[in-house]
Each structure stands twice: as C-alpha cells, then as structure tokens.
Design a protein around this motif. Structure first.
Motif: not given
Length: 738
Positions: A158, A161-162, A552, A661, A690, A692
C-alpha cells in the motif's frame, strides 16, 4: 552512507577465515613470474549455494585468465572431505581468445539439511602468478533445504506504488519452521504466473519470525512477534535516479536500532501460534542515494498466509476539546469491529489497571459501561475538571471481546476556566550572520504557561489573510515542536529563525497551542527590509518541481521549463510542464515590481485530434482569475493563489472529461539555465494518460475555442514546440534532493 546487511544469502552459510603467523625474516627478492604465465584465477561469484530437493543438482563455477592467447587446459584440484560429490578429474578448458570458462559438479547424494564444504585450487607457475592478488583458491558450501508448500495466500502493498494485492505461493523451511519464503510471482487465472515487480526481481522474499532475545546484526529483538525480511531486489530502476529499488528491513541498515523494527511484526496468529498475518514496514532504498522510509507505517505490506483471513478489530481514540461541558472522543474502528464498549476512570492508568478494567468491561462487571454510538463519537460529561482515562474494548459479531484501546483526556467542567496563555512576536533581524540580514531573516519567539503542544507555520501575510482556513489546516497538519522546545516556551521562550525570506515582504507566523484542556491561535507579523530584484533572465531555465496532487498526494520531482515568450502579450512561457513537452505553451506575465507571476487560466497546452481530446492549464475556480505565484528568490517561486491543474476536454472544447491532475500545493526551483539539446520531457498522447473524474466540476464554453486572457486560441499544434533550439536536456541529478 548506510551499510546494508543480508541475512539469508544462505540460511546456514559458513564464513571461513584462516590466519597464519610466522617469524619476521630478512627480505629476499622472489623469483620472477613465468613470462608465459596465463594468470588463471577465480573471479568473484556466489559460493554459498542453497537449493531445494527438487532443483537441479548441478552447480557451476567460473574460472578466468588474464592471458587469453592460445588454447589451454587447466587442472583444478578439488578437496571434498564429505566424499559424497560426484567428482571426477576437473579441467578448466579455454579456447584461444577465451577469457572465462566454467567447471561443473554434481551433488546428487547430498543429505537434506546438511551443509557441505568443498575447496578448489589452481596450482603451477605456468597457470598462477606468484604476485597477483587475484584468488587461485575458492571455497564453496552447498546446503539442500526442503521447503514445504503451504499453499496460496496474498501479498498486499500500500506504499510507494498504487495499492495492489496479488495471490502468491507460501513456503515454510523444513529445517527451521520460523523461516518462510514467498514466491514473488502473482498467480493468475488458469495457473499462469507473472512477476510482481519486474523480470529482474528476486524470485523469493524471505522472512523470519523472531523470538525475544534473537540477535540480528548486533541488535537484539526485545519482544516476541517481531519479523525480519531479507533485502529484496525488485529489479525496478528508478527513472530519475537510475538505481534499483530495494525493499530493506531496518535491521539491515547500519543506522537503525531495534526500536525501528517494531512495525515489522505478526499482527494475527493461528490457534497453533503460527503466523496468520504479517505486516512489513520497509525502507525503499537505492544504493548510494537513499530512499523512502516507511518503517513506521502500519500495513505498508501485508502478508496473509494460506487459509487465513485478515481481520481488523483495532481502535484508535482521539480526544477533542471540551465545549460547554461536553468533551468528544473520536473512535477510528477496524472494519471487523461489530461493537465497542467503554468506561471512564479518574487519572492516568498503568498497564495492569488497563488490563484489569478491560477484562471487567469485557465480562460486563465494570461500573459505568457505555456503548459507542453509531457515529463513532463518545460525548462525555464528567463530574469535575481534571484528567481521566477512557478504556475501550472492541467486540466481534459473535460478541467476543477482541482488542483494547485507551485515551487520556483533559476535561473542563461547564463554568470552569482553562484558557490558554499564549504570546508570540516576529521581527526582522540581522544578528545571525553576515549573509543573514534583515532583508532575508526573521526571528520568532513564543511563550506561555502550562503548554503541552505547539505548532507553527510561516506564511506571507497576504496569503494568511486571504486563505486563513487553509493556513489553519496546514498548521494543524504539521509536526509539533519538540518536547524541549515546548519546555522552553513554558519556562522562558522558544525562538525560531526563518532564513531565505523575500526582501521587502510582509510575513506572519500562525501559532496553535494547547494546554491539554483548551487551545488557542496567535498571529505575529513583521516585514523584511530591502527589495528583491529579479530579472526575466533569472526566471528562465530548467526547474525541478515540488507538487502535491489532490488525487495522489506528494509527487516525485517533475521537470518544468520556462523560456522567453514568443507572444508580445506576455513576457514568459512554460514549454515543459508536469514532465510533458507541451504542444502549446502556458503563457505567463512576470511583474518585476511586485515579484509575482500570473499563469492565465484556461490555456490549451495539448491537443490530440485522433483521440478527440485536448488538455488545458486550468484553475479549479470558475472566477477566470489567473493563478498568481510569489517569487521567493532568483529562479524560485511558490504559493499559488488557488488550486489548479490539467483539465481534459474533447478536441473542440465542448465537453469536459475530467482532471488529468489537480494541485493543492506547488513550488519550483531552477536547477540550471537553458541549454540546447534533446529534451527528456515526454511528448504525451492525452489518450495514454489517466483522467480523474472529480466532483470539482467546471463549466465549458459552447464554441470550439478556449479563453486565454480574453484571447482566442485555435486548437492547433504549436509547431515551435518541435524546434531543436527550444529543446532542453534533463539529467537525473537535476532533480535529486541534496
């Protein structure tokens, strides 16, 4: 520099040292080397061989030579005291020009769990130099260790990294049941497997359940249930630093003590006292550089053994402050907690009292037992002002007591006064050194009475006045002052010095302090002398950024490039942002009088007609105002006036698709001036990034154009972005925090 130790290179590896003493003799020159000596030697290689019974029984070693002329056959002398190896006369065979070759052995008759030692040597003046330091001898050990397959469990990570969870296979050492290994290949559908990290990763992660008193690298485990894991090589190379990422236990780093091991532990046991769930808290490390310590984080990595299920009956209690005779205590509960019962006791409690009272709460015999409401907040009204302890017990769905938690609270009865005494001041000063003048240095002091906690934050005065609530949140989220600093504030005063401030700028320090019963804020302000003079040239160059993402959290440093503007309406422009080479620049106005930079809202920066997408530099606000940054020095700016980021729309700008982002904080520091050369910034297709989705919706213009300071920009690729003269070259060292 930290020294890394490995424990399980071989579980029973032998370290063999030999020393000889002889009388001092008169020096006599030795004979010369054979002029045709081939310089044969054993290069560095793995000599502690650990295999499982099902693996191949063949092992090979490398032999090398410095003189590679001609074919060569070198006899290798083998000493095997066990006499169980299948050893025949061994020759190292080289072909003309060949510098390395291999020799092999078979250990088919070796016993499981027994370690064996074999010695190899090369002799003869024609093969070995008399004066070379290259070794002509090699000792190796072989250990066949049986691993019992426990089945399939899970590996969850956890941090860094994601978050992800993989099904993996667990094994237990037959020789030492406290040692386990995990195959670091995810088990996929139909039994296929895939490396968790990379093709170059270590095959297994080795872990050991420690007992109190066990020693590791000079430190001794001071409690049962601690866990060690061997250094794990992920095979992942960090894109900026160019070094492999390692997962390292604190015990393997020379700078840590046993107190740093405590988050590596068994968190759940089976009925036979074997581990059911283990948590690991690694230091993600790069040799020669450093890394990211997660050594004090619960459940950074969670290992759930086969047939087990992770349950969480934990509780964390946090006391608020009394208002009108009511003190709230907030409970953060594990997902498997079905109910919580608690009671309140006068004063502070020792561990024996907590254990006794928790047992009474569990069996229902304690006085004053209360059940936690569904909202997770216990609202306490107590007889009189003073110190109390809350003891809470969590229960599972079957009504069985599970875990205990406590909180010490300071209660104020209605009508009593426990207000905070707090005083502070701020002044520009030049008394801390020739380079630290009143132009750039502030001295802050704070004092009070009976304070138990203090937090402070430095802001530009205008930022604090215009964003007070955000500044309060930032201060409350910051680290408290150290105990000795709080003691100084109580006995005389605590003094802090702020350097590298901007000349001619008003600053404020926001302080929060508590005496345990109540809290208070205080603000002290002062203005530095002089004036900061920054030119346009000072602000052009390659920058390293420090960014906090709404989605993030803190991001790794990303390149940014500011250049002179190619548009007469503006004086600067950003051509690389967020590590991406832009199709069209972000235009900036730099006001040298106020040392502010204005980034205008709603600017097109990337366009992808094929995938019907475009990206814009955009404010999170709909007021149309630019994002204003404060220049804090030559080549430095920070403190944006609001949240902003990169927003994605369709190609014509008629439909919003979401945030690429969004940034809650942003600062940038120039690492070097502009140079020519190839850019390391990534030309990006928006479709590959990606997007969001966010509740922070925006309104969009109905026509296929974009507002940029009331100037319409067509959605076209900026051809200037591909000119070599405007490209810059990045090196990883630009973004390493020194």
């Amino acid at each position: 520099m930290k020294t890394i130790y490995r424990l399980f290179a071989a579980f029973s590896a032998l370290s063999l040292f030999a020393a000889a003493c002889s009388p001092v003799e008169e020096y006599k020159p030795g004979s010369e080397d054979d002029p045709n000596c081939f310089g044969v030697y054993f290069p560095a290689q793995e000599t502690a061989i650990v295999r499982s019974p099902e693996e191949s029984t063949k092992i090979s070693f490398t032999v090398a030579r410095t003189n590679t002329e001609g074919d060569l056959v070198v006899p290798v002398t083998v000493s095997d005291t066990s006499s169980i190896f299948n050893i025949k006369p061994v020759n190292a065979v080289f072909e003309d020009g060949q510098s390395e070759t291999t020799i092999s052995f078979d250990y088919a008759r070796i016993a499981v769990g027994q370690e064996y030692l074999v010695s190899l040597s090369i002799e003869g003046d024609e093969f070995v130099s008399k004066y070379s330091t290259l070794p002509s001898n090699l000792d190796f050990t072989v250990l066949v260790e049986k691993w019992n397959d426990l089945g399939v469990g899970t590996f969850t990570m956890s941090v860094f990294w994601d978050p992800f969870t993989c099904n993996v296979r667990y094994y237990q050492s037959d020789l030492n049941p406290s040692i386990y290994r995990i195959s670091m290949n995810e088990i996929l559908d139909a039994g296929a497997t895939s490396p968790i990290f990379s093709d170059e990763q270590d095959t297994y992660l080795y872990i050991k359940a420690l007992k109190k008193g066990e020693s590791l690298f000079g430190n001794v485990a001071d409690q049962d249930g601690l866990v060690y894991f061997d250094v794990y090589y992920t095979g992942v190379i960090h894109p900026n630093y160019g070094e492999e990422l390692l997962l390292v236990h604190p015990a393997s780093l020379s700078s840590f003590t046993v107190a740093d091991w405590y988050y590596n532990k068994v968190i759940q046991y089976n009925e036979d006292a074997s581990p059911a769930v283990i948590q690991l808290a690694p230091y993600i490390f790069m040799n020669g550089i450093g890394g990211w310590p997660f050594i004090d984080q619960d459940q950074a990595i969670v290992l759930v053994f086969p047939g087990c299920t992770l349950v969480d009956y934990s509780m964390e209690l946090e006391a608020g402050f009394t208002q009108d005779g009511v003190l709230p205590v907030y409970f953060d509960l594990g997902v498997d907690v079905a109910a919580v019962k608690y009671a309140v006791y006068e004063g502070t409690l020792n561990s024996a009292q907590v254990t006794r009272y928790a047992g009474q709460i569990a069996d229902g015999s304690a006085e004053g037992i209360a059940t936690l409401p569904a909202d997770g907040i216990a609202k306490l009204t107590l007889p009189e002002t003073g110190v109390y302890t809350v003891v809470a017990v969590s229960f599972d769905a079957a009504g069985e007591a599970q875990e205990t938690a406590t909180a010490t609270i300071n209660y104020v009865a209605e009508g009593d006064n426990k207000d905070v005494e707090l005083y502070s001041g701020l002044v520009a000063t030049g008394k801390y050194g020739k380079e630290d003048t009143s132009d750039n240095t502030l001295e802050y002091y704070i004092f009070g009475q009976d304070l138990v906690d203090i937090k402070i934050g430095l802001f530009e005065k205008g930022v604090l006045e215009n964003n007070y609530e955000d500044c309060v949140k930032e201060v409350l989220a910051s680290e408290s002052l150290a105990e000795e600093d709080i003691e100084a504030a109580n006995t005389s005063s605590y003094v802090a010095v702020f350097k590298d401030c901007v000349p001619g700028t008003e600053y404020s320090v926001l302080a929060w302090a508590s005496n345990g019963y109540a809290y208070a804020f205080d603000v002290a302000s002062a203005k530095t002398t002089g004036k900061l003079v920054v030119s346009l040239e000072d602000m052009t160059g390659v920058y390293s950024t420090s960014i906090t993402s709404y989605f993030n959290g803190p991001l790794e440093p990303l390149p940014m490039v500011i250049e002179p503007s190619d548009d007469e309406w503006y004086n600067l422009m950003v051509t690389t942002f967020y590590g991406i080479e832009l199709d069209a620049p972000i235009y900036i106005d730099f006001d040298q009088d106020t040392n502010r930079m204005l980034f205008y809202d709603w600017q097109l920066i990337l366009a992808d007609e094929e995938n019907d997408q475009a990206a814009l530099f955009a404010s999170a606000s709909d007021d149309g105002n630019p994002i204003m940054f404060t220049i804090t020095g030559k080549g430095k700016f920070s403190q944006p006036s609001g949240m902003f980021g990169l927003y994605v729309t369709d190609y014509n700008g008629t439909k919003g698709l979401g945030w690429l982002d969004l940034f809650t904080s942003f600062s940038a520091t120039k690492v070097r001036d502009l140079t020519s050369g190839a850019s390391a910034a990534a030309p990006a297709s928006i479709a590959s990034l990606e997007v969001k989705e966010s509740a922070k919706e925006r309104f969009f213009p109905a026509k296929p154009s974009f507002r940029c300071n009331y100037v319409t920009m067509d959605v076209v690729k900026n051809e200037a972005a591909s000119k070599n003269s405007r490209k810059v070259e990045f090196t990883p060292s630009d973004f390493i925090v020194k």
